[in-house]
Design a protein around this motif. Structure first.
Motif, mmCIF file in Angstrom:
data_model
loop_
_atom_site.group_PDB
_atom_site.id
_atom_site.type_symbol
_atom_site.label_atom_id
_atom_site.label_comp_id
_atom_site.label_asym_id
_atom_site.label_seq_id
_atom_site.Cartn_x
_atom_site.Cartn_y
_atom_site.Cartn_z
ATOM 1 N N SER A 1 48.329 23.871 76.254
ATOM 2 C CA SER A 1 48.683 22.763 76.921
ATOM 3 C C SER A 1 47.580 22.880 77.116
ATOM 4 O O SER A 1 48.521 21.104 77.234
ATOM 5 C CB SER A 1 50.170 23.819 77.387
ATOM 6 N N PHE B 1 56.390 17.939 75.568
ATOM 7 C CA PHE B 1 57.043 19.206 75.769
ATOM 8 C C PHE B 1 57.189 19.224 74.028
ATOM 9 O O PHE B 1 57.341 19.891 73.491
ATOM 10 C CB PHE B 1 58.139 18.630 75.836
ATOM 11 N N LEU C 1 54.697 21.644 72.606
ATOM 12 C CA LEU C 1 54.599 22.442 72.590
ATOM 13 C C LEU C 1 56.028 23.538 71.859
ATOM 14 O O LEU C 1 55.957 25.171 71.809
ATOM 15 C CB LEU C 1 55.316 22.693 74.280
ATOM 16 N N LEU D 1 56.058 29.193 80.457
ATOM 17 C CA LEU D 1 56.265 27.758 81.533
ATOM 18 C C LEU D 1 55.928 27.577 82.678
ATOM 19 O O LEU D 1 55.749 26.002 82.988
ATOM 20 C CB LEU D 1 57.460 27.488 81.193
ATOM 21 N N THR E 1 53.144 25.733 83.504
ATOM 22 C CA THR E 1 52.612 24.025 83.383
ATOM 23 C C THR E 1 52.929 23.690 84.264
ATOM 24 O O THR E 1 52.978 22.068 83.956
ATOM 25 C CB THR E 1 53.066 23.901 82.131
ATOM 26 N N TYR F 1 61.582 20.232 80.452
ATOM 27 C CA TYR F 1 61.591 21.763 80.599
ATOM 28 C C TYR F 1 62.979 22.556 80.639
ATOM 29 O O TYR F 1 62.889 23.621 80.133
ATOM 30 C CB TYR F 1 61.346 22.351 82.047
ATOM 31 N N PHE G 1 62.885 24.984 77.474
ATOM 32 C CA PHE G 1 62.679 26.353 77.509
ATOM 33 C C PHE G 1 63.905 27.436 75.995
ATOM 34 O O PHE G 1 63.887 28.744 75.877
ATOM 35 C CB PHE G 1 63.399 26.872 78.515
#
Length: 236
Positions: A32, A52, A55, A109, A112, A134, A138
């Motif tokens: 990341s 994002f 990820l 998370l 990050t 986020y 998630f």
């Protein structure tokens, strides 16, 4: 609820007494961080949107490693019989284990959070897309974890559980690409069923109840099927 937290705590301890949690955490932070630097220096924008989106691929790859042992290992070692004879319901076992893996997802998370801090230091980021991003990443990761738990409930072989998790997650991740070749009507259905499309909406700062309902429904269905699988195993 106390039994669910007890199972979740037991599962979290098993993560952190093995090298798995530390290896996955270190690799996740490394990848990341590399992606964040690449996107930041390439775009020169104080935005997390590109990170994002990337990820989602990282979670696609690491989820099988995190979830393959959840129930498959219990079956292989025979410890699932102890769980099933304990005064806990099947749903307590499934939800407890799912809660543990989601807490570990939050831990990843949290690693990050230094990136938004860097963006605030070098520029003026728009915080709404970061916060909704986020939330989206998630929910996407939690959906993959639910798939992984479901696959782990089907077998005592961790390798089969990992391969099944990756295959199912990859298919639902690729649904938007398939929508362009099956016609507009069926394509819109595939687009809606894609976990990636809903995550991209949230990554743009759009918090729509449609996306939240989709993720909630997807996770509940996977957990329901996991509970049913445990019930079937209990009565064999």
């Amino acid at each position: 609820m106390g039994k669910i937290w007890a199972i979740a705590g037991r599962e979290m301890r098993s993560y952190f007494v093995s090298p798995l949690a530390y290896v996955v955490g270190a690799l996740f932070l490394l990848v990341s961080g590399y992606l964040f630097s690449l996107i930041l220096f390439g775009s020169r924008e104080a935005s997390m949107r590109g990170l994002f989106e990337n990820l989602s691929v990282v979670f696609l790859l690491i989820t099988p490693a995190l979830t393959m042992r959840l129930l498959a290992e219990e079956r292989a070692r025979g410890t699932v019989e102890l769980l099933l004879t304990a005064p806990v319901r099947d749903r307590d076992i499934v939800i407890g284990k799912y809660l543990a893996v989601c807490l570990y997802l939050l831990f990843l998370l949290a690693l990050t959070l230094i990136y938004p801090a860097i963006l605030a230091w070098v520029g003026k980021p728009d915080w709404m897309p970061i916060l909704s991003g986020y939330l989206g990443i998630f929910l996407l990761g939690a959906s993959f974890m639910a798939v992984g738990l479901m696959a782990s409930s089907w077998t005592s072989n961790q390798v089969i559980a990992a391969i099944s998790t990756f295959a199912i997650s990859l298919i639902i991740w690729l649904l938007p690409a398939s929508s362009s070749v099956v016609g507009q009507q069926f394509g819109s259905v595939l687009e809606y069923l894609s976990v990636l499309s809903h995550q991209q909406n949230l990554g743009r700062g759009i918090i729509d109840t449609t996306d939240l309902v989709f993720y909630g429904s997807f996770i509940v269905i996977c957990l329901f099927l996991s509970i049913r699988s445990v019930e079937v195993y209990r009565w064999r």
